[in-house]
Design a protein around this motif. Structure first.
Motif, PDB file in Angstrom:
ATOM      1  N   ASP A 145      20.487 -30.248  14.231  1.00 62.70           N
ATOM      2  CA  ASP A 145      20.963 -31.789  13.535  1.00 62.70           C
ATOM      3  C   ASP A 145      19.823 -32.575  13.798  1.00 62.70           C
ATOM      4  O   ASP A 145      19.278 -32.670  14.641  1.00 62.70           O
ATOM      5  N   LYS A 146      19.635 -33.519  12.842  1.00 63.11           N
ATOM      6  CA  LYS A 146      18.631 -34.615  12.680  1.00 63.11           C
ATOM      7  C   LYS A 146      19.143 -35.825  13.244  1.00 63.11           C
ATOM      8  O   LYS A 146      18.560 -36.469  13.900  1.00 63.11           O
ATOM      9  N   THR A 147      20.474 -36.041  12.584  1.00 65.56           N
ATOM     10  CA  THR A 147      20.926 -37.252  13.199  1.00 65.56           C
ATOM     11  C   THR A 147      22.671 -37.050  13.502  1.00 65.56           C
ATOM     12  O   THR A 147      23.134 -36.241  12.758  1.00 65.56           O
ATOM     13  N   ARG A 148      22.989 -37.855  14.593  1.00 58.87           N
ATOM     14  CA  ARG A 148      24.545 -37.505  14.998  1.00 58.87           C
ATOM     15  C   ARG A 148      25.140 -38.930  15.217  1.00 58.87           C
ATOM     16  O   ARG A 148      24.442 -40.020  15.318  1.00 58.87           O
ATOM     17  N   LYS A 149      26.155 -39.186  15.123  1.00 53.38           N
ATOM     18  CA  LYS A 149      26.883 -40.486  15.389  1.00 53.38           C
ATOM     19  C   LYS A 149      27.548 -40.432  16.690  1.00 53.38           C
ATOM     20  O   LYS A 149      27.999 -39.430  17.438  1.00 53.38           O
ATOM     21  N   CYS A 150      27.031 -41.678  17.458  1.00 51.17           N
ATOM     22  CA  CYS A 150      27.443 -41.817  18.943  1.00 51.17           C
ATOM     23  C   CYS A 150      29.035 -41.734  18.766  1.00 51.17           C
ATOM     24  O   CYS A 150      29.538 -42.487  18.096  1.00 51.17           O
ATOM     25  N   PRO A 151      29.570 -40.939  19.652  1.00 48.62           N
ATOM     26  CA  PRO A 151      31.088 -40.799  19.887  1.00 48.62           C
ATOM     27  C   PRO A 151      31.520 -41.940  20.408  1.00 48.62           C
ATOM     28  O   PRO A 151      32.764 -42.095  20.237  1.00 48.62           O
ATOM     29  N   SER A 152      30.824 -42.646  21.219  1.00 43.73           N
ATOM     30  CA  SER A 152      31.482 -44.053  21.746  1.00 43.73           C
ATOM     31  C   SER A 152      31.138 -45.103  20.911  1.00 43.73           C
ATOM     32  O   SER A 152      32.285 -46.069  20.740  1.00 43.73           O
ATOM     33  N   CYS A 153      30.015 -45.550  20.332  1.00 36.41           N
ATOM     34  CA  CYS A 153      29.972 -46.739  19.420  1.00 36.41           C
ATOM     35  C   CYS A 153      29.304 -46.577  18.059  1.00 36.41           C
ATOM     36  O   CYS A 153      29.476 -47.284  17.333  1.00 36.41           O
ATOM     37  N   SER A 154      29.560 -45.298  17.456  1.00 37.78           N
ATOM     38  CA  SER A 154      29.300 -44.920  16.294  1.00 37.78           C
ATOM     39  C   SER A 154      28.031 -45.383  15.773  1.00 37.78           C
ATOM     40  O   SER A 154      27.675 -45.264  14.406  1.00 37.78           O
ATOM     41  N   THR A 155      27.128 -45.538  16.421  1.00 35.09           N
ATOM     42  CA  THR A 155      25.744 -45.735  16.275  1.00 35.09           C
ATOM     43  C   THR A 155      25.087 -44.637  15.821  1.00 35.09           C
ATOM     44  O   THR A 155      25.226 -43.271  16.457  1.00 35.09           O
ATOM     45  N   LYS A 156      24.226 -44.647  14.692  1.00 35.89           N
ATOM     46  CA  LYS A 156      23.497 -43.308  14.369  1.00 35.89           C
ATOM     47  C   LYS A 156      22.303 -43.195  14.975  1.00 35.89           C
ATOM     48  O   LYS A 156      21.708 -43.945  15.293  1.00 35.89           O
ATOM     49  N   VAL A 157      22.401 -41.893  15.826  1.00 35.56           N
ATOM     50  CA  VAL A 157      21.262 -41.767  16.539  1.00 35.56           C
ATOM     51  C   VAL A 157      20.583 -40.229  15.865  1.00 35.56           C
ATOM     52  O   VAL A 157      21.029 -39.343  15.622  1.00 35.56           O
ATOM     53  N   SER A 158      19.055 -40.529  15.961  1.00 35.81           N
ATOM     54  CA  SER A 158      18.238 -39.530  15.447  1.00 35.81           C
ATOM     55  C   SER A 158      17.426 -38.857  16.502  1.00 35.81           C
ATOM     56  O   SER A 158      17.093 -39.369  17.362  1.00 35.81           O
ATOM     57  N   LYS A 159      17.298 -37.649  16.214  1.00 32.07           N
ATOM     58  CA  LYS A 159      16.559 -36.687  17.009  1.00 32.07           C
ATOM     59  C   LYS A 159      14.897 -37.035  16.652  1.00 32.07           C
ATOM     60  O   LYS A 159      14.688 -37.475  15.410  1.00 32.07           O
ATOM     61  N   SER A 160      14.196 -37.328  17.406  1.00 29.79           N
ATOM     62  CA  SER A 160      12.820 -37.484  17.020  1.00 29.79           C
ATOM     63  C   SER A 160      12.210 -36.349  16.324  1.00 29.79           C
ATOM     64  O   SER A 160      12.562 -35.217  16.681  1.00 29.79           O
ATOM     65  N   ASP A 161      11.333 -36.368  15.519  1.00 36.50           N
ATOM     66  CA  ASP A 161      10.597 -35.248  14.801  1.00 36.50           C
ATOM     67  C   ASP A 161       9.985 -34.258  15.933  1.00 36.50           C
ATOM     68  O   ASP A 161       9.791 -33.222  15.644  1.00 36.50           O
ATOM     69  N   ILE A 162       9.562 -35.024  16.779  1.00 37.23           N
ATOM     70  CA  ILE A 162       8.906 -34.251  17.843  1.00 37.23           C
ATOM     71  C   ILE A 162       9.683 -33.083  18.427  1.00 37.23           C
ATOM     72  O   ILE A 162       9.455 -32.134  18.593  1.00 37.23           O
ATOM     73  N   GLN A 163      11.262 -33.647  18.820  1.00 39.64           N
ATOM     74  CA  GLN A 163      12.191 -32.840  19.440  1.00 39.64           C
ATOM     75  C   GLN A 163      12.565 -31.735  18.420  1.00 39.64           C
ATOM     76  O   GLN A 163      12.783 -30.859  19.002  1.00 39.64           O
ATOM     77  N   LEU A 164      12.894 -32.232  16.960  1.00 43.57           N
ATOM     78  CA  LEU A 164      13.062 -31.474  16.200  1.00 43.57           C
ATOM     79  C   LEU A 164      11.951 -30.261  16.141  1.00 43.57           C
ATOM     80  O   LEU A 164      12.528 -29.168  15.824  1.00 43.57           O
ATOM     81  N   LEU A 165      10.730 -30.278  16.191  1.00 40.98           N
ATOM     82  CA  LEU A 165       9.831 -29.324  15.926  1.00 40.98           C
ATOM     83  C   LEU A 165      10.015 -28.491  17.221  1.00 40.98           C
ATOM     84  O   LEU A 165       9.789 -27.115  17.314  1.00 40.98           O
ATOM     85  N   LYS A 166      10.220 -28.900  18.421  1.00 37.79           N
ATOM     86  CA  LYS A 166      10.198 -28.289  19.608  1.00 37.79           C
ATOM     87  C   LYS A 166      11.370 -27.480  19.615  1.00 37.79           C
ATOM     88  O   LYS A 166      11.163 -26.219  20.030  1.00 37.79           O
ATOM     89  N   ASP A 167      12.528 -27.897  18.911  1.00 34.38           N
ATOM     90  CA  ASP A 167      13.575 -27.007  18.985  1.00 34.38           C
ATOM     91  C   ASP A 167      13.587 -25.893  17.947  1.00 34.38           C
ATOM     92  O   ASP A 167      14.173 -24.796  18.190  1.00 34.38           O
ATOM     93  N   PHE A 168      12.937 -26.088  16.930  1.00 35.43           N
ATOM     94  CA  PHE A 168      12.550 -24.960  16.055  1.00 35.43           C
ATOM     95  C   PHE A 168      11.653 -23.975  16.431  1.00 35.43           C
ATOM     96  O   PHE A 168      11.603 -23.009  15.997  1.00 35.43           O
ATOM     97  N   GLY A 169      10.644 -24.276  17.259  1.00 39.46           N
ATOM     98  CA  GLY A 169       9.941 -23.347  17.863  1.00 39.46           C
ATOM     99  C   GLY A 169       8.850 -22.496  16.918  1.00 39.46           C
ATOM    100  O   GLY A 169       8.356 -23.072  16.052  1.00 39.46           O
ATOM    101  N   CYS A 170       9.708 -21.222  16.838  1.00 39.55           N
ATOM    102  CA  CYS A 170       8.651 -20.103  16.100  1.00 39.55           C
ATOM    103  C   CYS A 170       8.683 -20.415  14.465  1.00 39.55           C
ATOM    104  O   CYS A 170       7.917 -19.858  13.942  1.00 39.55           O
ATOM    105  N   ALA A 171       9.836 -21.163  14.082  1.00 40.25           N
ATOM    106  CA  ALA A 171       9.804 -21.461  12.705  1.00 40.25           C
ATOM    107  C   ALA A 171       8.546 -21.996  12.314  1.00 40.25           C
ATOM    108  O   ALA A 171       8.344 -22.118  11.010  1.00 40.25           O
TER     109      ALA A 171
END
Ligand SMILES: [Zn+2]
Length: 93
Positions: free
Chosen positions: A38-64
């Protein structure tokens, strides 16, 4: 036809904590659950769009990042997204 699969991206081998991360909503502080692709998700509480940072995204993908089978594993849409995220990280601002 059997696609070559990278074990690093095989979700059946991953623990749930490794594919899900929680990031706080920047607006209300509620924890928003992100699945690993997931790159972006809606906050369940206030519906703000929350984005995962690119750095976190890369970390999660690891070996890819370096795996030759990554494009097959992830599918081309996700692979392109990852490459774009990587470019965003490495480009000097
Ligand atoms: Zn919120």
């Amino acid at each position: 036809m059997v696609l070559k699969k990278c074990p690093g991206q095989d979700l059946s081998r991953k623990k749930i904590e490794e594919v899900v991360c929680n990031l706080p909503c920047p607006f209300c502080g509620e924890e928003v659950e992100f699945f690993f692709d997931d790159k972006t998700r809606k906050c369940p509480s206030c519906s703000t769009k929350v984005s995962k940072s690119d750095i976190q995204l890369l970390k999660d993908f690891g070996c890819a990042d370096w795996c030759n089978a990554a494009e097959n594993c992830l599918g081309s849409d996700l692979y392109i997204k990852l490459k774009q995220a990587k470019e965003g990280c490495t480009k000097p601002k």
